[in-house]
Design a protein around this motif. Structure first.
Motif, PDB file in Angstrom:
ATOM      1  N   LEU A  32     130.907 123.340  68.028  1.00  0.00           N
ATOM      2  CA  LEU A  32     131.320 123.895  69.315  1.00  0.00           C
ATOM      3  C   LEU A  32     131.753 122.774  70.260  1.00  0.00           C
ATOM      4  O   LEU A  32     132.699 122.936  71.026  1.00  0.00           O
ATOM      5  CB  LEU A  32     130.175 124.692  69.945  1.00  0.00           C
ATOM      6  CG  LEU A  32     130.464 125.361  71.282  1.00  0.00           C
ATOM      7  CD1 LEU A  32     131.578 126.396  71.148  1.00  0.00           C
ATOM      8  CD2 LEU A  32     129.197 126.016  71.836  1.00  0.00           C
ATOM      9  N   ARG A  33     131.036 121.657  70.188  1.00  0.00           N
ATOM     10  CA  ARG A  33     131.377 120.481  70.983  1.00  0.00           C
ATOM     11  C   ARG A  33     131.148 119.235  70.151  1.00  0.00           C
ATOM     12  O   ARG A  33     130.545 119.289  69.083  1.00  0.00           O
ATOM     13  CB  ARG A  33     130.540 120.424  72.266  1.00  0.00           C
ATOM     14  CG  ARG A  33     130.859 121.589  73.201  1.00  0.00           C
ATOM     15  CD  ARG A  33     130.165 121.451  74.549  1.00  0.00           C
ATOM     16  NE  ARG A  33     130.492 122.607  75.369  1.00  0.00           N
ATOM     17  CZ  ARG A  33     129.821 123.754  75.357  1.00  0.00           C
ATOM     18  NH1 ARG A  33     128.748 123.870  74.605  1.00  0.00           N
ATOM     19  NH2 ARG A  33     130.205 124.763  76.098  1.00  0.00           N
ATOM     20  N   MET A  34     131.589 118.123  70.673  1.00  0.00           N
ATOM     21  CA  MET A  34     131.467 116.845  69.972  1.00  0.00           C
ATOM     22  C   MET A  34     130.737 115.840  70.835  1.00  0.00           C
ATOM     23  O   MET A  34     130.768 115.917  72.064  1.00  0.00           O
ATOM     24  CB  MET A  34     132.859 116.277  69.644  1.00  0.00           C
ATOM     25  CG  MET A  34     133.672 117.082  68.674  1.00  0.00           C
ATOM     26  SD  MET A  34     135.377 116.472  68.605  1.00  0.00           S
ATOM     27  CE  MET A  34     135.107 114.700  68.378  1.00  0.00           C
ATOM     28  N   ALA A  35     130.072 114.907  70.171  1.00  0.00           N
ATOM     29  CA  ALA A  35     129.522 113.751  70.867  1.00  0.00           C
ATOM     30  C   ALA A  35     130.635 112.722  71.048  1.00  0.00           C
ATOM     31  O   ALA A  35     131.676 112.783  70.381  1.00  0.00           O
ATOM     32  CB  ALA A  35     128.366 113.152  70.073  1.00  0.00           C
ATOM     33  N   VAL A  36     130.405 111.794  71.962  1.00  0.00           N
ATOM     34  CA  VAL A  36     131.442 110.810  72.275  1.00  0.00           C
ATOM     35  C   VAL A  36     131.826 109.999  71.052  1.00  0.00           C
ATOM     36  O   VAL A  36     132.997 109.651  70.853  1.00  0.00           O
ATOM     37  CB  VAL A  36     130.953 109.885  73.406  1.00  0.00           C
ATOM     38  CG1 VAL A  36     131.975 108.784  73.678  1.00  0.00           C
ATOM     39  CG2 VAL A  36     130.695 110.691  74.676  1.00  0.00           C
ATOM     40  N   ASP A  37     130.859 109.702  70.175  1.00  0.00           N
ATOM     41  CA  ASP A  37     131.137 108.861  69.015  1.00  0.00           C
ATOM     42  C   ASP A  37     131.502 109.655  67.762  1.00  0.00           C
ATOM     43  O   ASP A  37     131.626 109.080  66.675  1.00  0.00           O
ATOM     44  CB  ASP A  37     129.931 107.955  68.714  1.00  0.00           C
ATOM     45  CG  ASP A  37     128.648 108.754  68.512  1.00  0.00           C
ATOM     46  OD1 ASP A  37     128.660 109.985  68.748  1.00  0.00           O
ATOM     47  OD2 ASP A  37     127.625 108.149  68.113  1.00  0.00           O
ATOM     48  N   ASP A  38     131.675 110.978  67.885  1.00  0.00           N
ATOM     49  CA  ASP A  38     132.076 111.779  66.732  1.00  0.00           C
ATOM     50  C   ASP A  38     133.558 111.580  66.438  1.00  0.00           C
ATOM     51  O   ASP A  38     134.357 111.279  67.329  1.00  0.00           O
ATOM     52  CB  ASP A  38     131.823 113.274  66.997  1.00  0.00           C
ATOM     53  CG  ASP A  38     130.356 113.639  66.866  1.00  0.00           C
ATOM     54  OD1 ASP A  38     129.603 112.860  66.248  1.00  0.00           O
ATOM     55  OD2 ASP A  38     129.968 114.702  67.393  1.00  0.00           O
ATOM     56  N   PRO A 197     126.373 132.371  75.620  1.00  0.00           N
ATOM     57  CA  PRO A 197     126.691 131.176  74.834  1.00  0.00           C
ATOM     58  C   PRO A 197     126.255 131.317  73.381  1.00  0.00           C
ATOM     59  O   PRO A 197     125.349 132.079  73.056  1.00  0.00           O
ATOM     60  CB  PRO A 197     125.906 130.066  75.546  1.00  0.00           C
ATOM     61  CG  PRO A 197     124.807 130.775  76.271  1.00  0.00           C
ATOM     62  CD  PRO A 197     125.373 132.100  76.677  1.00  0.00           C
ATOM     63  N   ASP A 198     126.927 130.586  72.509  1.00  0.00           N
ATOM     64  CA  ASP A 198     126.587 130.628  71.083  1.00  0.00           C
ATOM     65  C   ASP A 198     125.196 130.068  70.816  1.00  0.00           C
ATOM     66  O   ASP A 198     124.519 130.492  69.872  1.00  0.00           O
ATOM     67  CB  ASP A 198     127.615 129.828  70.276  1.00  0.00           C
ATOM     68  CG  ASP A 198     128.971 130.519  70.235  1.00  0.00           C
ATOM     69  OD1 ASP A 198     129.059 131.683  70.681  1.00  0.00           O
ATOM     70  OD2 ASP A 198     129.939 129.897  69.764  1.00  0.00           O
ATOM     71  N   GLY A 263     140.637 124.783  53.149  1.00  0.00           N
ATOM     72  CA  GLY A 263     139.187 124.854  53.063  1.00  0.00           C
ATOM     73  C   GLY A 263     138.589 125.694  54.172  1.00  0.00           C
ATOM     74  O   GLY A 263     139.262 126.059  55.145  1.00  0.00           O
ATOM     75  N   HIS A 264     137.284 125.980  54.032  1.00  0.00           N
ATOM     76  CA  HIS A 264     136.607 126.876  54.959  1.00  0.00           C
ATOM     77  C   HIS A 264     135.434 126.203  55.659  1.00  0.00           C
ATOM     78  O   HIS A 264     134.851 125.253  55.137  1.00  0.00           O
ATOM     79  CB  HIS A 264     136.103 128.118  54.214  1.00  0.00           C
ATOM     80  CG  HIS A 264     137.188 128.918  53.580  1.00  0.00           C
ATOM     81  ND1 HIS A 264     137.007 129.639  52.424  1.00  0.00           N
ATOM     82  CD2 HIS A 264     138.490 129.093  53.938  1.00  0.00           C
ATOM     83  CE1 HIS A 264     138.144 130.245  52.102  1.00  0.00           C
ATOM     84  NE2 HIS A 264     139.055 129.920  52.994  1.00  0.00           N
ATOM     85  N   PHE A 265     135.094 126.738  56.816  1.00  0.00           N
ATOM     86  CA  PHE A 265     133.916 126.329  57.579  1.00  0.00           C
ATOM     87  C   PHE A 265     133.058 127.566  57.822  1.00  0.00           C
ATOM     88  O   PHE A 265     133.500 128.704  57.655  1.00  0.00           O
ATOM     89  CB  PHE A 265     134.330 125.698  58.911  1.00  0.00           C
ATOM     90  CG  PHE A 265     134.986 124.358  58.780  1.00  0.00           C
ATOM     91  CD1 PHE A 265     134.260 123.196  58.993  1.00  0.00           C
ATOM     92  CD2 PHE A 265     136.332 124.257  58.434  1.00  0.00           C
ATOM     93  CE1 PHE A 265     134.862 121.949  58.864  1.00  0.00           C
ATOM     94  CE2 PHE A 265     136.937 123.022  58.310  1.00  0.00           C
ATOM     95  CZ  PHE A 265     136.208 121.861  58.522  1.00  0.00           C
ATOM     96  N   LEU A 266     131.810 127.331  58.240  1.00  0.00           N
ATOM     97  CA  LEU A 266     130.877 128.415  58.503  1.00  0.00           C
ATOM     98  C   LEU A 266     130.413 128.320  59.952  1.00  0.00           C
ATOM     99  O   LEU A 266     129.987 127.253  60.403  1.00  0.00           O
ATOM    100  CB  LEU A 266     129.679 128.310  57.565  1.00  0.00           C
ATOM    101  CG  LEU A 266     128.705 129.496  57.571  1.00  0.00           C
ATOM    102  CD1 LEU A 266     129.349 130.714  56.945  1.00  0.00           C
ATOM    103  CD2 LEU A 266     127.428 129.132  56.830  1.00  0.00           C
ATOM    104  N   GLY A 267     130.491 129.426  60.681  1.00  0.00           N
ATOM    105  CA  GLY A 267     130.102 129.406  62.085  1.00  0.00           C
ATOM    106  C   GLY A 267     129.332 130.638  62.477  1.00  0.00           C
ATOM    107  O   GLY A 267     129.222 131.607  61.727  1.00  0.00           O
ATOM    108  N   SER A 268     128.797 130.605  63.710  1.00  0.00           N
ATOM    109  CA  SER A 268     128.028 131.721  64.218  1.00  0.00           C
ATOM    110  C   SER A 268     128.054 131.709  65.729  1.00  0.00           C
ATOM    111  O   SER A 268     128.144 130.650  66.354  1.00  0.00           O
ATOM    112  CB  SER A 268     126.574 131.638  63.723  1.00  0.00           C
ATOM    113  OG  SER A 268     125.812 132.704  64.221  1.00  0.00           O
TER     114      SER A 268
END
Length: 383
Positions: A32-38, A197-198, A263-268
């Motif tokens: 959903l979000r990223m860290a600065v170093d991702d 929110p998720d 390819g696929h991802f999994l989310g919720s």
């Protein structure tokens, strides 16, 4: 009071779908979000072997016999939508920097809305014939910004989007977002957003923050607010402060596309459930183009499977026969009225006729006396 982003962990790891041989397919989790170093999202090397459970839950195979969303533009206001992803190739128009998606959430949501099949093991969205208008509602790391989202809603309406999907949730004062939603509705654009929110908000100590709060833009009455449910129809506990949602849609253990590759991802989460509702709205707007945005929202809600929160049924939304107007309160009965009696009138007429007959008799009797006397005197006056 400025709107604030709802804190969330970078990704959700859920039970992966089972492969044909019974072994799980370890799909990478959606962020959903990223860290600065991702690092930015890349293609997944894993694919799900089975058809996603969401297809049958929404009755998509039957729905596609009637509509695939052609001719409808769905705006995706999120982390961006990668125009290079094969499942959306040639159908993404990006505003500004929204053609790049470092996080991957916006591309995943756009795929749930409109991904088209590119092979035997690809995931198809709800409205695979729809167009996508990508607008950035966050910074590059996925942190939402109220001003960006409000402007995105207005821009989407100006660009002719029939459906506007907002994939982010904010808290605080939502006056600007409410104004943007009103602007979109005036231009006949339907806005769909997650009801909560998720991931539950967390405090500074890392524990869940259970303080009640308003979640925007879903709190705006004209927005179709959506919460998620899983394959069994069960839903997570409602977030504190969230209003009762309008619809429930598939949002747990959802398989979707990435920013590139097959390819696929999994989310919720509720944001993914809202994407399914946005896709269903595109199907309806394509199949029944004469309906207004408000009428499309009403159709999706009233044709949904009855539950404590109505569950989205895309096929029912296309085929249900609804009353032309909402049911009104039962009309108050007219007061009972007794018929007027005719007895008095009959009596009066009888008396009148009787009196008239008596007068005639008296006149005839008088004439029988007076006439002979008058003749005898030669009609001379009496002395």
């Amino acid at each position: 009071m400025a709107l604030a982003a709802v804190a969330a962990v970078p990704a959700l790891v859920l039970a992966p779908p089972a492969a044909a041989d019974g072994e799980p397919v370890p799909l990478p989790p959606l962020r959903l979000r990223m860290a600065v170093d991702d690092t930015c999202a890349t293609a997944s090397t894993k694919t799900a072997e089975l058809l996603p459970w969401t297809h049958q839950a929404l009755q998509l195979p039957r729905s596609w016999q009637l509509s695939r969303g052609a001719g409808v533009t769905v705006a995706v206001i999120d982390t961006g939508v990668a125009a290079r992803t094969p499942a959306l190739k040639g159908r993404v128009t990006a505003v500004g920097e929204a053609g790049e998606d470092c996080v991957g959430h916006g591309s995943f949501a756009a795929g749930l809305i409109a991904a088209a099949a590119t092979g035997p093991k690809t995931v198809t969205g709800v409205a695979p014939g729809a167009e996508i208008l990508a607008l950035r509602g966050t910074d590059a790391l996925g942190n939402p910004d109220a001003a960006r989202i409000a402007q995105g809603i207005r821009t989407a309406a100006d660009e002719g989007a029939g459906v506007v999907y907002v994939g982010q949730v904010l808290t605080g004062d939502g006056e600007d977002l409410a104004d943007a939603v009103a602007y979109a509705l005036d231009k006949d654009a339907l806005v769909v957003a997650p009801a909560a929110p998720d991931v539950a908000p967390q405090g500074a100590d890392g524990r869940p923050d259970t303080r009640p709060r308003a979640y925007w833009p879903a709190r705006v009455p004209d927005v179709v607010s959506v919460v998620d449910h899983g394959p069994a129809g069960t839903r997570p506990e409602a977030a504190p402060g969230a209003l009762a949602p309008d619809l429930s849609a598939p949002g747990d253990a959802v398989v979707g596309i990435g920013v590139e590759g097959d390819g696929h991802f999994l989310g919720s989460g509720s944001s993914l459930a809202a994407a399914h509702v946005a896709g269903a709205a595109a199907l309806v707007r394509s199949y029944l183009p004469g309906l207004s945005a408000a009428e499309v929202a009403r159709r999706l809600q009233e044709a949904a499977y009855p539950d404590s929160v109505p569950r989205l049924d895309a096929y029912a939304g296309l085929t249900a026969v609804l009353p032309t107007t909402r049911a009104n309160a039962e009309a108050r009965p007219e007061p009972a009225r007794m018929p007027h009696t005719t007895a008095g009138g009959t009596r009066d007429r009888a008396l009148l006729l009787g009196g008239g007959a008596l007068c005639v008799v008296l006149l005839i009797g008088a004439a029988m006396v007076v006439v002979p006397l008058g003749k005898a005197r030669g009609w001379r006056p009496a002395q």
